[in-house]
Scaffold this motif. Structure first.
Motif, PDB file in Angstrom:
ATOM      1  N   UNK B 430       0.859  -1.179   0.000  1.00  0.00           N
ATOM      2  CA  UNK B 430       0.000   0.000   0.000  1.00  0.00           C
ATOM      3  C   UNK B 430       0.900   1.235   0.000  1.00  0.00           C
ATOM      4  N   UNK B 431       0.610   2.102  -0.933  1.00  0.00           N
ATOM      5  CA  UNK B 431       1.398   3.334  -1.029  1.00  0.00           C
ATOM      6  C   UNK B 431       0.478   4.526  -0.773  1.00  0.00           C
ATOM      7  N   UNK B 432       1.061   5.532  -0.238  1.00  0.00           N
ATOM      8  CA  UNK B 432       0.266   6.724   0.064  1.00  0.00           C
ATOM      9  C   UNK B 432       0.609   7.817  -0.947  1.00  0.00           C
ATOM     10  N   UNK B 433      -0.416   8.290  -1.595  1.00  0.00           N
ATOM     11  CA  UNK B 433      -0.176   9.339  -2.602  1.00  0.00           C
ATOM     12  C   UNK B 433      -0.182  10.731  -1.959  1.00  0.00           C
ATOM     13  N   UNK B 434      -0.997  10.847  -0.968  1.00  0.00           N
ATOM     14  CA  UNK B 434      -1.026  12.149  -0.321  1.00  0.00           C
ATOM     15  C   UNK B 434      -2.360  12.411   0.343  1.00  0.00           C
ATOM     16  N   UNK B 435      -2.476  13.582   0.874  1.00  0.00           N
ATOM     17  CA  UNK B 435      -3.694  13.934   1.607  1.00  0.00           C
ATOM     18  C   UNK B 435      -4.262  15.232   1.054  1.00  0.00           C
ATOM     19  N   UNK B 436      -5.566  15.195   0.858  1.00  0.00           N
ATOM     20  CA  UNK B 436      -6.252  16.464   0.622  1.00  0.00           C
ATOM     21  C   UNK B 436      -6.946  16.818   1.921  1.00  0.00           C
ATOM     22  N   UNK B 455      -2.308  16.083  -3.529  1.00  0.00           N
ATOM     23  CA  UNK B 455      -2.350  16.933  -2.338  1.00  0.00           C
ATOM     24  C   UNK B 455      -1.006  16.966  -1.637  1.00  0.00           C
ATOM     25  N   UNK B 456      -1.045  16.852  -0.358  1.00  0.00           N
ATOM     26  CA  UNK B 456       0.184  16.882   0.423  1.00  0.00           C
ATOM     27  C   UNK B 456       0.769  15.485   0.461  1.00  0.00           C
ATOM     28  N   UNK B 457       1.772  15.280  -0.337  1.00  0.00           N
ATOM     29  CA  UNK B 457       2.285  13.928  -0.481  1.00  0.00           C
ATOM     30  C   UNK B 457       3.758  13.836  -0.199  1.00  0.00           C
ATOM     31  N   UNK B 472     -11.178  16.596   9.130  1.00  0.00           N
ATOM     32  CA  UNK B 472     -11.236  15.372   8.375  1.00  0.00           C
ATOM     33  C   UNK B 472     -10.285  15.490   7.201  1.00  0.00           C
ATOM     34  N   UNK B 473      -9.616  14.391   6.908  1.00  0.00           N
ATOM     35  CA  UNK B 473      -8.677  14.447   5.791  1.00  0.00           C
ATOM     36  C   UNK B 473      -8.878  13.262   4.869  1.00  0.00           C
ATOM     37  N   UNK B 474      -8.547  13.486   3.660  1.00  0.00           N
ATOM     38  CA  UNK B 474      -8.722  12.423   2.690  1.00  0.00           C
ATOM     39  C   UNK B 474      -7.369  11.916   2.245  1.00  0.00           C
ATOM     40  N   UNK B 475      -7.144  10.648   2.470  1.00  0.00           N
ATOM     41  CA  UNK B 475      -5.856  10.077   2.125  1.00  0.00           C
ATOM     42  C   UNK B 475      -6.032   9.209   0.882  1.00  0.00           C
ATOM     43  N   UNK B 476      -5.195   9.469  -0.064  1.00  0.00           N
ATOM     44  CA  UNK B 476      -5.285   8.709  -1.311  1.00  0.00           C
ATOM     45  C   UNK B 476      -4.222   7.619  -1.311  1.00  0.00           C
ATOM     46  N   UNK B 477      -4.700   6.408  -1.582  1.00  0.00           N
ATOM     47  CA  UNK B 477      -3.780   5.272  -1.576  1.00  0.00           C
ATOM     48  C   UNK B 477      -3.573   4.771  -2.988  1.00  0.00           C
ATOM     49  N   UNK B 478      -2.483   4.113  -3.066  1.00  0.00           N
ATOM     50  CA  UNK B 478      -2.187   3.449  -4.332  1.00  0.00           C
ATOM     51  C   UNK B 478      -1.779   2.022  -3.979  1.00  0.00           C
ATOM     52  N   UNK B 550      -8.152  19.034  -8.511  1.00  0.00           N
ATOM     53  CA  UNK B 550      -7.670  19.095  -9.892  1.00  0.00           C
ATOM     54  C   UNK B 550      -7.999  20.453 -10.527  1.00  0.00           C
ATOM     55  N   UNK B 551      -9.112  20.993 -10.175  1.00  0.00           N
ATOM     56  CA  UNK B 551      -9.464  22.298 -10.741  1.00  0.00           C
ATOM     57  C   UNK B 551      -8.439  23.354 -10.330  1.00  0.00           C
ATOM     58  N   UNK B 552      -7.980  23.192  -9.130  1.00  0.00           N
ATOM     59  CA  UNK B 552      -6.993  24.173  -8.672  1.00  0.00           C
ATOM     60  C   UNK B 552      -5.633  23.923  -9.276  1.00  0.00           C
TER      61      UNK B 552
END
Lengths: 1094, 780
Positions: B430-436, B455-457, B472-478, B550-552
């Motif tokens: 499991x890899x962590x891409x970052x947090x929004x 995000x913050x990766x 609350x934070x959103x963590x994106x995994x890979x 992504x819009x930003x």
């Protein structure tokens, strides 16, 4: 501070005849060949005067003291220097001991004349009552008697009566140093007396001569040598004649006052005279005066007649003067008879023009009342020479300077008429359409008044229609006498709109106070706050007065004084590299709105910062910030600074230390420490000036603050530096308060522009003073006050017509503290001449010296010191040489001949060379501060600065002070100081009181409330005790304060202490390791002149 | 309504974690086929009744420093535990010697996947252990004075009230600003004292400290002098030198501050006609940050900024002072016609970095009719975990109530905490891409760092300078793509551990370890497990966040198209249909709501930014990124409740057809709460029936939505705007804008009487779904 008003006539003892001295010319004759011989003796002689006499004399003096006093007592009721009781006796004892030869009297006489060999001339001179004798003596076989007679008589001065005592005193005093003071005063006051003694009546005039002659007789020690070595090196002779003419003028004008004075004088004199006579007798012993005197007088005779004419400026032939001198070749110089300033206490009434001719002004240092009869008062503008040379060549031949000293807002004498204000309405004052010169009494109306010729540029202008007026039969406008601008030398015009770039600015005062550790702990902050707090009440009332306040250490603290706030709000500007103002408004608030806050604040500042541990000072940043706050209006920025600016913009390094280690280079190059460290502050200052911000610095410090650098700010913005070093919380707060109070209450103006215009043929070369100059012709003055003087050097650009007049017009456009825009226009019109002798006769010593002082001082920072000294000396030598060469050709080459008007120039030059600024050994800051002080110094204060006034105060109660509060002065020579005496010396800024080591404890107790000399500390506050002596002393000091417009910095000195050394450093006539004694200096000068002679 | 929300709350449970997929595809390829990214939304310090707080520090794995968790295999005899992440065997320390199968420490209880430890003190400042100084949080108020008199008064009174509510030991500082910045020295008793800084000049932190006299001790004072001073004044020196000159306990400075506020007037610097006031928000904030830089390391602090208008002076300016230049719009930003924007953003980025390095928070309360620059400040606010509130006026309840909430105590307290860090340990592959979300990457590299960054990766640890209960934070995994990796095959479970350390408002240091486990599924075998593990609400929110991000980040990003394509792909993959037969299309209930979410998301302020100013958009996004899933879902798809005589309050379709003349509707769109009276209701009310005793029922009906609205408002931060309106009234637009335009002017004739129409050309949900079905079944 005493009220700023000029000296009141009433106060001054009428007895003094101020100008008399100045009028006469003196010749100092020195035979070079003799000198060597004399020197030998002199070994005892010339130097001895200082050393030997001192050392030796004291013992004799013990006995002798009395001697001198009598003179003084006689001569002047008021101030006998030494307490000695019986004059004669004392004298004789003095004489006896001093000069082994009791008989010397006989011998002495010759000595004074030095020129024994030279029979009549020399003798007479000395005889003449010394002063006169020399000069007059030489030439003048003329019947002195008659001349004197006229002289004396003509000047209503009660010449005859008074004179005798004086003269007597003079000679008497010579011997003992103590006496000298008396002589001086005597000389001046009773010049006539001098004459009188020998030949009572006539002598009055001779005074000048007396100076010289007296010298010979006076110093016994010297005399001896002289006698011993008949070839005595130098003889001094004054020639009255030429100069006398000039003096007479002075003399004459006084008539008005003199009448008053005369009676008074006469009264004392009569009594004095008898005594005088006696004294004379005693003296005679020494000098054997009578016979010679007669001889001397003749010259005076000449002088006398001229004196009358002098008024009309009739040229006098210098030759006359010389004659006297010529004779005395070998006589030795007698220190007590050489020229010395003799303060006059007579109020002179001066009409600026008489008989449609310019009337040469009285000396700047004298007390006078001006009646403006066409020329402006000399207070506002005076010229170095009261006749203008027609050509450059003539001027350069004379070696004199042509310059004006302008003090546009000078304080008037209370008895003078106020300056009239003229309102031309919308159209503004009438001006020449070409040169823009303002209408003045010398504009000539022609063509039935339809046009007028500008006296400045010669252009013919059309008279404005509504200003037209027909001419009377005399060619003058019929309304000339009703219109101040047509009959007064000085008027003020109401400025119309075209003179305003904006509305006249309000009176804004911004106080900036150092609160760094040092300032707090030394009490400087508290002193400043308390001073400000008291001064607030003195600020001009009304809605136009606004104040602001800020403090600073390494930050800048502003205060919001707005009324709505419950308490002041402190606003700190911490960015000291790039400052700004913390509020757009409310930092500067109308005084009426913030008085309470302000008082509260000022009371709390010292306590608020009492634990401040910040030692740094962001001075540069602070003034910049304050400036930014004031920028929209301009105004006065009063800064109280205590330490070296060490941080922020314009910070400085303690480069003094580097300088010390580097001292060896000092001789060859200019002392960099006297120059600003960099240009930062200069740039700032120019910006300040542009926005009409004037900065005054009050430096209350214990350390080096690099005045050379920071003074650029006040100098460029029309302010000045007040220097309190070392600051003591005990005695300085009072002065600080008084200085501040005078600073804000004296007559002053804001946002000023000044320009001087001259008649065709002459133009302004340069201005110098405290201001900012952006274009060559104008001087920008963010603020101008009554104390600030600007020197204007002039140059020829064409020939002037002989017999015409040359006019100078100074126009000062300024805003009053009440917000009116005014133009003060002073016009001075002087005759032109092609005669060199006229130039010398009309030379104005005080002004000339002030110019020299300013010029030389200006050189100090940029030129090696020896070179500066050389320059100063050469200025003096060249003038004397020119006179010697062209106006006194008839005299023998061995004589030092001084033009009467400038006879004191050597003394002042010597004093200048020994002054703080030109001595290499002083503290850098002291020197810088001195240099700065000079730059704006007014003419009347220039001379006291280098040649302070010294008076004895231990015997005040023995003397009946006549109406004059100030006792007679004592020459600045340690010979005249006794161990039993207490002396007060003041130069307009500082006042040293030197207490001798064997002063009567009683006196000490009465004056200072202490019982022994040991208790003296240099910090002291003058208190008035309930005894006459103390009251008198206080009275004197207050009088001096009033005269100087300065609350003196009082210091007690004690011989043997460092403070005593300081005091002694003011004894400019003494020989010092690095400087010549007065007598030596005269000889030195004489040698130079001789060398120059073909 | 409240009742209806409870189950949602349970979704997070004690873990506070929700994932888009609760069963994870095994490979990267599979994962990408899932369309919806694998992401977890975590609420790091979610309060929970069952949460245990242990009074001792945690045991950590000696290699990966994971915290002991119920998922560790424990050998009670050997007193050894095995870390589930790195398989390291760790010995229990001595004081655990008594543990056994029956005597478990709390952290090993399987029903405590989240557990909190109290850490005696923060290790960074052991030398001067002084609870009173290290512990109290700092509140530094930064106060705009370029305000109208009235606004200023509102702001002042709000501030005064807030100060009264602060705990006594909270440290308070005050900075006011306008054209210049004024730092008030509260510890100076003699008189009010302020340091004034120019608004046009940017100062570094060191410069600020230097100029405030807080630089390296005594740098400005000569050594000798200082010595003397110390001797004279051993006690007096301290209060005069340190930061305590500017920051005082609330109890000590309340009076000073109140009187200071009484005297505080509007900015005195003149404003030329036709110009904006010169306002140096940027410099004010940077100076505030600098000031806080002098506080002890590790002290929690927040800058609470009141902003009443755009920054026009100095760095951080967003617009020129000339009023004829409007503040940038989205259009300007798109066309690169906002000359100040990039510079300002860069400035705030740097400011954010500084604050993060100090561990301090920036909160912005903006109240102005025009924009104030939240769009530029967003980066600093978000990176530091600060709060943002946007209101029209300081007198408006949105501001007043929100501001009060920060300081309120008790149940409704936001639980504002400081100095948080989040570390994540996860199972191999499991890899962590970052947090929004409101945090900053600490750039802590590790094997779990993914190659791609969202995000913050680039890290496995993040700083959260400020966090609260709802953060609350959103963590994106890979998934690392190694299909052949066998070891993972042996264990069907995957583990992820979130370790959050933070300071509570009262100064305690806590560490919460949340360990979750999920199942690997081999999606190649079948999608059933995946489908069942899909959390559509979480997915919708994650997509919304991802889209906003992504819009930003991506220029010219076509959001609508991207959303559509993703939705279509998702439906293609997980829908049941026959190819090319739209009518055959059905979706598993686990997905059934998702299209509607997407439909609303497409219409929402997050995607349709042109209806809003950049400030509003930024504000919405800040909240979208930091709110819990259920709240974020409301932002995307508001909830609608209908009240009528005939039935109990019931959720209604978010559709224009829900409008009825005899109904009251309560719309909760998160940022606003709208009470909408049907025409008839409004008429009755206007006639005053509710005041008649016989119509008490009507009064109750009228009151009910207000009570519910009150409930919503009460525990929401920022406080939503409450709009009470009547059908056909102008304020009704707040409701209409959110409703599905199933009835527009084009089909108005079909509508029943008493309902409403929306004047729009937007497609309705029905049309959208039709298209979706058609496209989803197309062979791609």
């Amino acid at each position: 501070m005493a009220s700023p008003g000029g000296p009141r006539p009433g106060n001054l003892p009428p007895s003094f005849i101020p100008n008399s001295l100045a009028n006469n010319m003196q010749n100092l004759q020195i035979n070079q060949p003799n000198q060597p011989q004399s020197n030998n003796p002199t070994g005892g002689v010339s130097r001895p005067p200082n050393t030997t006499p001192f050392g030796q004399q004291p013992p004799p003096f013990a006995g002798s003291r009395p001697g001198p006093p009598p003179h003084s007592a006689f001569a002047r009721g008021p101030v006998p220097p030494s307490p000695s009781g019986p004059p004669q006796t004392t004298l004789s004892p003095n004489v006896a001991p001093v000069r082994p030869a009791g008989p010397p009297p006989g011998s002495q006489p010759p000595t004074p004349f030095v020129s024994r060999p030279l029979p009549p001339g020399s003798l007479p001179s000395s005889m003449g009552g010394a002063t006169v004798s020399l000069a007059s003596g030489s030439s003048p076989q003329l019947g002195p008697g008659p001349h004197h007679g006229p002289f004396v008589s003509s000047p209503p001065m009660s010449g005859p009566a008074a004179p005798p005592p004086v003269r007597t005193s003079g000679p008497l005093s010579n011997g003992p140093p103590g006496i000298t003071p008396a002589q001086f005063q005597a000389g001046p006051r009773f010049p006539p007396v001098m004459g009188s003694t020998p030949r009572p009546p006539p002598i009055a005039a001779p005074q000048p001569a007396t100076m010289l002659s007296s010298g010979s007789s006076s110093q016994r020690p010297q005399l001896r040598p002289n006698f011993g070595g008949p070839p005595a090196s130098a003889s001094l002779a004054t020639t009255h004649p030429g100069p006398s003419s000039a003096p007479p003028q002075n003399m004459l004008p006084p008539p008005a006052p003199s009448p008053f004075s005369a009676p008074i004088q006469s009264v004392p004199r009569p009594s004095g005279s008898p005594y005088g006579m006696q004294t004379w007798m005693s003296q005679q012993q020494q000098v054997a005066p009578p016979p010679p005197v007669s001889g001397l007088q003749p010259p005076r005779m000449f002088g006398m007649p001229r004196t009358l004419p002098n008024q009309s400026l009739a040229p006098t032939s210098p030759a006359l003067f010389h004659t006297g001198a010529a004779g005395t070749a070998q006589s030795k110089v007698d220190p007590s008879h050489i020229p010395r300033p003799i303060p006059s206490s007579v109020v002179i009434l001066h009409e600026t023009r008489q008989g449609n001719q310019a009337n040469p002004p009285p000396p700047a240092t004298s007390d006078y009342i001006v009646k403006d009869t066409g020329n402006c008062s000399p207070r506002f503008m005076r010229c170095t020479i009261n006749q203008i040379p027609c050509t450059v060549d003539l001027l350069s031949t004379s070696a004199m300077q042509l310059a004006l000293l302008v003090q546009p807002l000078a304080l008037p004498h209370p008895s003078e008429e106020p300056i009239q204000v003229v309102d031309f309405g919308e159209s503004g004052p009438v001006r020449c359409s070409r040169c823009k010169g303002y209408i003045n009494p010398f504009m000539k109306f022609i063509d039935q008044g339809r046009s007028f010729i500008c006296n400045l540029c010669g252009f013919t202008d059309e008279t404005p229609r509504d200003y037209h007026c027909n001419l009377g039969p005399d060619g003058r406008r019929r309304d000339a006498d009703e219109r101040p601008e047509l009959c007064r030398g000085t008027v003020e015009f109401v400025a119309s709109k075209e003179y305003m770039v904006r509305d006249p600015m309000p009176a804004v005062y911004f106080f900036l106070i150092d609160v760094s550790t040092n300032a707090i702990q030394t009490g400087a902050t508290a002193a400043a706050c308390s001073a400000i707090n008291q001064v607030i009440a003195d600020l001009p009332e009304g809605p136009r007065t606004a104040v602001g306040i800020a403090t600073f250490d390494s930050n800048i603290h502003f205060y919001n004084l707005k009324r709505a706030l419950q308490q002041p709000l402190m606003l700190i500007v911490p960015d000291i590299q790039d400052v700004y103002t913390p509020l757009e408004s409310d930092v500067i608030v109308q005084l009426s709105e913030c008085r309470q806050h302000l008082e509260l604040l000022l009371e709390s500042i010292p306590t608020m910062f009492q634990n401040n541990r910040i030692g740094d000072s962001a001075f540069g940043a602070a003034i910049k910030a304050a400036y930014l706050a004031m920028k929209s209006t301009g105004g006065k920025l009063l800064v109280f600074q205590s330490v070296l600016p060490s941080i922020g913009i314009g910070s400085l390094s303690a480069r003094e230390a580097e300088g010390r280690s580097n001292i060896s280079a000092g001789e060859k190059e200019a002392n960099k420490l006297l120059q600003p460290a960099d240009k930062t502050l200069k740039t700032m200052a120019i910006e300040f000036a542009e926005y009409q911000v004037c900065v005054d610095l009050f430096i209350t410090t214990q350390t080096y603050v690099d005045i050379a650098s920071i003074s650029v700010i006040p100098r460029t913005t029309g302010g000045r530096v007040y220097y309190y070093y070392p600051f003591t919380a005990l005695s300085d707060p009072a002065k600080l308060y008084n200085d501040l109070r005078w600073n804000v209450t004296r007559p002053q103006g804001f946002e000023a522009v000044m320009r001087v215009r001259c008649s065709q043929g002459i133009q302004v070369q340069d201005y110098s003073g405290n201001f900012c100059k952006r274009i060559p012709t104008d001087v920008d003055l963010p603020a101008i006050d009554c104390d600030k003087t600007i020197m204007v050097t002039l140059k020829h650009d064409d020939k002037l017509q002989d017999g015409s007049e040359c006019a100078f017009q100074c126009a000062l456009l300024y805003t009053t503290v009440y917000g009116q825009r005014r133009i003060r226009v002073s016009t001075l019109s002087l005759p032109c001449t092609t005669m060199l002798s006229n130039l010398f006769r009309s030379a104005d010593l005080d002004t000339q010296f002030a110019c020299i002082l300013k010029q030389v001082t200006g050189e100090v920072p940029s030129t090696p010191l020896p070179q500066v000294a050389e320059q100063a000396k050469n200025l003096c030598i060249n003038i004397l040489h020119s006179y010697r060469k062209f106006c006194a050709t008839a005299t023998a080459s061995g004589q030092l001949i001084l033009p009467e008007a400038l006879k004191l120039l050597p003394l002042y030059t010597l004093a200048l060379l020994k002054s703080c600024g030109l001595r290499g050994d002083g503290r850098i800051d002291d020197r810088s501060s001195w240099i700065n002080y000079v730059s704006h110094l007014s003419t009347p204060l220039a001379i006291p600065l280098v040649y302070p006034r010294m008076i004895a105060i231990h015997n005040l109660d023995e003397k009946e002070l006549d109406s004059s509060l100030i006792p007679e002065t004592v020459p600045l020579s340690s010979e005249h100081i006794t161990d039993e005496g207490i002396y007060l010396l003041e130069n307009g800024e500082d006042c040293l009181i030197c207490v001798g080591n064997s002063v009567n404890p009683d006196i000490l107790h009465q004056l200072f409330g202490i019982s022994s000399v040991e208790e003296i500390s240099s910090q002291f506050v003058l208190q008035q005790y309930d005894n006459p002596l103390s009251k008198k002393l206080n009275g004197i000091i207050n009088e001096i304060r009033r005269q100087r417009c300065s609350y003196l910095r009082l210091k007690l000195c004690r011989k043997g202490d460092p403070s005593g050394t300081t005091f002694l450093s003011y004894m400019v006539e003494d020989k010092t390791p690095s400087g010549l004694s007065y007598v030596e200096f005269l000889i030195h000068i004489h040698q130079h002149i001789q060398r120059k002679m073909p | 309504m409240a009742a209806s929300r409870l189950p949602e709350a349970d979704l997070e449970g004690i873990e506070g974690v929700r994932m888009t997929w609760n069963n994870w595809p095994r490979t990267k390829v599979e994962a990408s086929k899932c369309v919806i990214p694998i992401a977890a939304s975590i609420q790091p310090i979610r309060p929970h009744v069952d949460l245990q707080v242990l009074p001792y520090p945690p045991l950590r794995c000696k290699t990966c420093s994971a915290v002991l968790s119920p998922f560790c295999r424990v050998d009670f005899t050997a007193l050894v535990w095995m870390c589930p992440f790195c398989y390291q065997r760790n010995h229990f320390p001595q004081h655990y010697s008594s543990i056994s199968q029956t005597n478990l420490p709390a952290e090993l209880y399987p029903n405590f996947p989240s557990i909190e430890y109290t850490i005696p003190n923060y290790p960074q400042n052991p030398q001067n252990f002084n609870p009173s100084t290290t512990v109290c949080p700092i509140y530094l108020f930064v106060f705009d004075t370029c305000l109208l008199e009235e606004e200023l008064d509102f702001a002042k009174s709000a501030l005064k009230r807030a100060i009264g509510m602060l705990p006594d030991n909270a440290m308070v500082g005050f900075v006011s600003y306008g054209t210049q910045v004024q730092v008030h020295e509260l510890g100076f008793s003699e008189m009010s004292k302020v340091y004034v800084f120019r608004g046009s000049k940017e100062l570094s932190k060191d410069q600020v400290l230097e100029q405030l006299g807080l630089g390296a001790a005594g740098r400005r004072a000569g050594p000798g002098i200082q010595k003397g001073g110390d001797g004279l004044n051993p006690l007096g020196g301290a209060p005069n030198s340190g930061i305590n000159r500017f920051l005082l306990p609330a109890s000590e400075c309340e009076y000073t501050l109140n009187s200071l506020l009484d005297e505080l007037g509007t900015d005195q610097w003149p404003v030329a006609p036709g110009n904006r006031a010169l306002r140096c928000t940027g410099v004010a904030l940077s100076i505030a940050a600098g000031l806080l830089g002098a506080s002890t390391v590790g002290t929690g602090a927040r800058i609470i900024a009141f902003v009443g208008g755009p920054c026009t002076e100095g760095p951080g300016s967003i617009v020129s002072k000339d009023l004829s230049d409007p503040v940038r719009s989205h259009k300007d930003l798109d066309k690169d016609a906002a000359p100040f924007f990039k510079k300002a953003v860069h400035f705030y980025e740097e400011l954010g970095k500084q604050l993060v390095s100090q561990g301090h928070v920036l909160d912005v309360f903006a109240s102005a009719l025009d924009q104030v620059g939240i769009a530029e400040m967003k980066v600093a606010i978000e990176r530091t975990g600060g709060l943002a509130v946007l209101a029209e006026s300081f007198g408006h309840s949105v501001f007043k109530e929100s501001f009060k909430r920060i300081f309120e105590d008790g149940e409704q307290s936001l639980g504002l905490s400081f100095n948080g860090t989040l570390e994540i340990n996860c199972s191999k592959d499991i890899k962590i891409q970052g947090i929004i979300g409101p945090c900053t990457s600490l750039e802590k590299k590790g094997p779990a760092v993914a190659n791609t960054v969202i995000g913050q990766g680039n890290t496995t640890a993040w700083k959260m300078c400020g966090l609260d209960r709802n953060t609350c934070m959103t963590i994106f995994f890979d998934i690392s793509s190694n299909e052949k990796s066998d070891p993972s095959g042996t264990n069907p479970q995957l583990y992820i551990q979130f370790i959050t350390s933070y300071q509570t408002p009262d100064g305690q240091t806590r560490l919460r370890a949340t360990t979750v486990t999920r199942r690997w599924v081999d999606s190649a075998v079948g999608t059933e497990d995946l489908v069942n593990g899909f959390d559509q609400e979480a997915a919708a929110v994650v997509i919304a966040r991802f889209a906003s991000y992504k819009m930003e980040m991506e220029e010219g990003f076509d959001t609508t198209r991207w959303l559509d394509r993703n939705l279509i792909r998702l439906c293609s993959k997980f829908g049941d249909y026959r190819k090319d037969d739209p009518s055959s299309f059905t979706l598993n209930p686990c997905f059934s709501l998702f299209p509607q979410f997407m439909f609303n998301l497409r219409r929402s302020q997050f995607v349709q930014v042109f209806n809003n100013s950049p400030d509003e958009t930024a504000y919405f996004r800040i909240l979208l990124n930091r709110e819990i899933i259920s709240n974020a879902a409301v932002m995307i798809q508001p909830s609608l409740i209908s009240y009528s005589f005939n039935s109990l309050p019931a959720p209604a379709l978010l559709d224009v057809s829900s409008i009825g003349a005899d109904r009251i509707l309560l719309l909760d769109s998160y940022f606003s709460v709208v009470i909408f009276h049907g025409m008839t209701i409004a008429q009755w009310r206007n006639m005053g029936y509710q005041n008649q005793p016989e119509h008490q029922a009507f009064a109750h009906l009228l009151q009910a939505p207000h009570d519910d609205a009150e409930l919503i408002i009460r525990d929401r931060f920022p406080v939503p705007r409450l709009v009470v309106c009547d059908q056909h009234g102008s304020q009704a637009r707040f409701l209409l804008a959110k409703l599905n335009p199933s009835a527009t002017y084009s089909n108005a004739h079909e509508m029943a009487a008493g309902s409403d129409v929306i004047f729009t050309d937007d497609v309705s949900l029905q049309v959208f779904i039709d298209h979706l079905q058609r496209l989803a079944v197309q062979a791609s």
